[in-house]
Design a protein around this motif. Sequence first.
Motif, short mmCIF file in Angstrom:
data_model
loop_
_atom_site.label_atom_id
_atom_site.label_comp_id
_atom_site.label_asym_id
_atom_site.label_seq_id
_atom_site.Cartn_x
_atom_site.Cartn_y
_atom_site.Cartn_z
N ASP A 23 -45.69 -10.11 27.79
CA ASP A 23 -45.46 -8.71 28.15
C ASP A 23 -44.08 -8.53 28.79
O ASP A 23 -43.38 -9.53 29.06
N LEU A 76 -53.98 -5.10 23.68
CA LEU A 76 -53.35 -5.34 24.97
C LEU A 76 -52.64 -4.10 25.49
O LEU A 76 -52.75 -3.73 26.67
N ASP A 121 -53.83 -1.86 28.72
CA ASP A 121 -52.88 -1.69 29.83
C ASP A 121 -52.75 -0.22 30.20
O ASP A 121 -52.63 0.14 31.37
N ARG A 159 -49.76 -13.06 27.88
CA ARG A 159 -50.99 -12.27 27.89
C ARG A 159 -52.04 -12.78 26.92
O ARG A 159 -53.22 -12.49 27.06
#
Length: 220
Positions: free
Chosen positions: A133, A162, A166, A139
């Motif tokens: 990231d 992901l 987030d 991640r």
Amino acid sequence: MRIGAVIPNFEAQTTKGPLNFYDFQGDSWVVLFSHPADFTPVCTTELGRMAVHNPEFIKRNVKLLAHSCDKLQSHTDWVNDIKSYCRDIPGDFPYPIISDEHRTLAVKLDMIDEDSKDNEELAVTVRALYIIDPNHKMRLSMLYPQSTGRNVDEVLRCIDSLQLTDKVKVIATPANWVPGDKVMILPHVKDEELPKLFPGGVDKVSMPSGITYVRTTTNY
């Protein structure tokens, strides 16, 4: 390398010139993926398909960075083969390939096969793929043996998951999820919070246990 570990900064020579990893990354995500050697058949297909899908990675603010334990000139010659084999690569070859002929970076980033990790002569990299990231944190990792090629669609699907989770921190994506499918609401979210968080509605699944822990929504 464990999930959540910070990828240390490094400098390397690549097919697109010298690279400082943090400078290269900037505020983007990075997919860093390793290959055992140049001029190998499965790797050729993988680097080709990653190049073909590069526009999809760009849409997601993701940069691609390949790694192989061979010399720079070998990489350059290999790129010409990849472009010849995968004729649907748009324009120039879109991403750099790191030259790591002494395996320094492969060891630093834990990309060496267990069976040969202590043999400097024979040690080869596994097909490690790290999704990193913008905070330089790893991640997600995928480790493939030499015999099995990657699925680029799965890499993109994982990035979508992901980035979505987030953004909406109270959800997770279920098995086989793709964008647009139902997502799962995390167990710690209380029922009384649901109308505010998901005004479009939530589906609750009854279980034989009597515990209501499967809650889904498409309103995210």
